[in-house]
Design an enzyme around this catalytic site. Structure first.
Site, PDB file in Angstrom:
ATOM      1  NE  ARG A 169      86.694  62.073  24.468  1.00  0.00           N
ATOM      2  CZ  ARG A 169      85.066  63.106  24.032  1.00  0.00           C
ATOM      3  NH1 ARG A 169      85.014  63.067  22.796  1.00  0.00           N
ATOM      4  NH2 ARG A 169      85.172  63.720  24.964  1.00  0.00           N
ATOM      5  CG  ASP A 453      82.239  68.295  25.376  1.00  0.00           C
ATOM      6  OD1 ASP A 453      82.252  69.653  23.563  1.00  0.00           O
ATOM      7  OD2 ASP A 453      82.703  67.274  24.626  1.00  0.00           O
TER       8      ASP A 453
END
Length: 540
Positions: A169, A453
């Site tokens: 990603r 996150d």
């Protein structure tokens, strides 16, 4: 391929790193420079289009499926390309940054896929950006090991057949890479992450029987998916691999993308692998886009918004139906729990919740789901094994029973819950703790037994902002105001100082994190992304 001309890219304000020359080769930099030259102007136009669309939502407080793409949705004949063998069974995916220890543990975890993250689970220091690339190259060459300096424990890769398939990603379109410039201008972080990884590993992955596979974050429209598709076409020709080798899974983690799922798959149809249903970024996107919409768009505490909330269920069921209609994988959300080594009772309750969540996703038709910790892999695996058996996926389950109207996706007031004072305290707590770690270069942070996150910090600060601007009155009679948020933040900071001690407090970035959280939570001009002002303060 002829020898490249010297790259016009410059590395600026970056301390030299060990082995960076293996990543920043002249040929790789020439490739990134060409990506930048060809595609950054379109990226800039699409970022401007985001702002225009946000202004339109502010004016109308609504969204609908696109009239101009109705023919694509109505055409039942098209499908995405068949999944390659390495991505056909995705029943459990583990996520995490690309530091050396995580790289080994994730590949060894027993999960079918590892989301190797240069985005929300990674603070974009130059060290994380470049050494993350080194670690992945080493992993593919089986030249990676790690010894924990504190415990003395050593880590090494299992046999190749037991390793997870990597889906990488890159950063979202909004972020720049300040240490790599073209004519004095930073190159988009997405092109740096994608370009370096693709250039060094595309052929290597093909030789391993896999391929260059990607998760695309923060996508807001099918036009952004079209840009990625054009990048894939160019990149495959550039290095001389067959068209369609790249596969991309798009995170549907913005409210606008939820209205364009079919169109996003259509634009990427030769390269599409599936869609993923996020949670915190999706809620953050709802607050961001509908922050002017009044009381009916005010979200309750983040932990009260489960995937069973009516508007979240509409989103996930529409995603499964859309994916399976078009032959794509539908990947479910994150189980973020971090098991406690000290409290078996905490683990028992949490594991039961994880199991219920994964049972629900498998039962709803998802083909796989995310976990944040290796200990959760067997729990999620059991949920999907029970439904899939020996089948690699359940794309044949078309979910034609699902019918979602445009208003269902934004029916926030269908949820019977309200913001609480404890929710405000939690948002401040988690926001400060996460931002402090991020400013030290850590993107994946264990806070109160959950792996958090950047999306966590985004929803935390967005809720504080929304509650204040909506004048929410909490159950204890207190009104959400800037003064109350400052008062809570002062108390939280003092409690953290007492908890960790003066020495650790002074060594950290606690005051800086406190100030940044309050800045983005209280500023009348809502920041599009917390990571933009945070990046200006990130050292390294």
């Amino acid at each position: 391929m002829s020898a490249p001309a010297p790259s016009p890219l410059a590395v600026v304000d970056a301390e030299p790193l060990p082995r960076q020359e293996e990543v920043l080769t002249e040929a790789a930099l020439a490739f990134v420079a060409e990506l930048h030259r060809r595609f950054t102007p379109r990226r800039d136009e699409l970022l401007a289009r985001r702002a225009e669309r946000r202004a339109e939502i502010a004016r109308t407080s609504t969204l609908d499926f696109l009239l101009e793409t109705a023919a694509i949705r109505a055409d039942d004949s098209w499908k995405v390309a068949p999944a390659p063998a390495a991505l056909n069974d995705r029943r459990v995916e583990i996520t995490g940054p690309t530091d050396r220890k995580m790289t080994i543990n994730a590949l060894n975890s027993g999960a079918r896929v590892w989301l190797a993250d240069f985005e929300d689970a990674s603070a974009p220091t130059w060290e994380n950006v470049i050494l993350g690339q080194v670690n992945l190259i080493d992993a593919y060459n089986r030249n990676i090991d790690f010894t924990d300096a504190r415990s003395g424990k050593s880590y090494a890769l299992k046999p190749a057949g037991e390793l997870a398939t990597v889906v990488m990603r890159p950063r979202g379109w909004h972020l720049e890479e300040r240490h790599l410039t073209f004519d004095g201008r930073p190159v988009p972080g997405a092109l740096v992450d994608f370009g370096l990884y693709f250039f060094h590993n595309a052929q290597r992955l093909i030789d391993l029987g896999k391929g260059p596979y990607f998760y695309l974050p923060k996508t807001e429209s099918h036009l952004e998916a079209r840009l990625w598709n054009d990048i894939f076409v160019f990149a495959q020709d550039y290095v001389g691999i067959p068209q369609g080798t790249v596969r991309a899974t798009v995170l549907i983690e913005t409210i606008t993308a939820a209205y364009e799922m079919e169109e996003i798959l259509y634009e990427l149809r030769d390269h599409a692998a599936g869609l993923n249903a996020g949670r915190w970024d999706y809620l953050f996107s709802i607050v961001k886009n509908f922050r002017d919409g009044g009381a009916k768009f005010v979200l309750p505490d983040r932990n009260a918004v489960t995937m069973t909330a009516p508007f979240m269920r509409a989103y996930t069921e529409l995603l499964v139906r859309t994916c399976h209609k078009r032959g794509a994988h539908a990947i479910g959300g994150m189980a973020a729990f971090i098991p406690s080594r000290k409290d078996a009772d905490v683990n028992k309750v949490a594991f039961e919740k994880v199991k219920a969540d994964k049972d629900r996703e498998a039962g709803d038709g998802f083909d796989g789901s995310w976990v944040a910790h290796p200990d959760l892999v067997p729990i999620a695996m059991a949920s999907f094994d029970a439904v899939l058996g020996e089948k690699p996926n359940q794309k044949d389950r078309l979910r034609e029973d699902v019918s979602v109207a445009p208003g269902d996706l934004i029916a926030i007031d269908s949820l019977d819950a309200r913001p609480t004072y404890d929710g405000l305290v939690s948002a401040v707590q988690v926001g400060i703790r996460y931002i402090e770690a991020w400013l030290r270069g850590l993107g994946a942070v264990a806070i109160f037994n959950l792996m958090e996150d950047a999306a966590t910090a985004e929803i935390s600060r967005s809720q504080i902002w929304q509650w204040i601007n909506a004048g929410v009155v909490f159950e204890n009679g207190k009104t959400a105001t800037p003064e109350l948020a400052r008062e809570v933040a002062t108390e939280v900071l003092a409690a953290i100082r007492a908890e960790i001690g003066e020495e650790a407090f002074a060594a950290g970035k606690w005051q800086q994190a406190h100030d940044l959280l309050l800045h983005v939570s209280l500023d009348a001009d809502y920041a599009d992304f917390l990571t933009l002002p945070a990046y200006e303060q990130l050292v390294g």
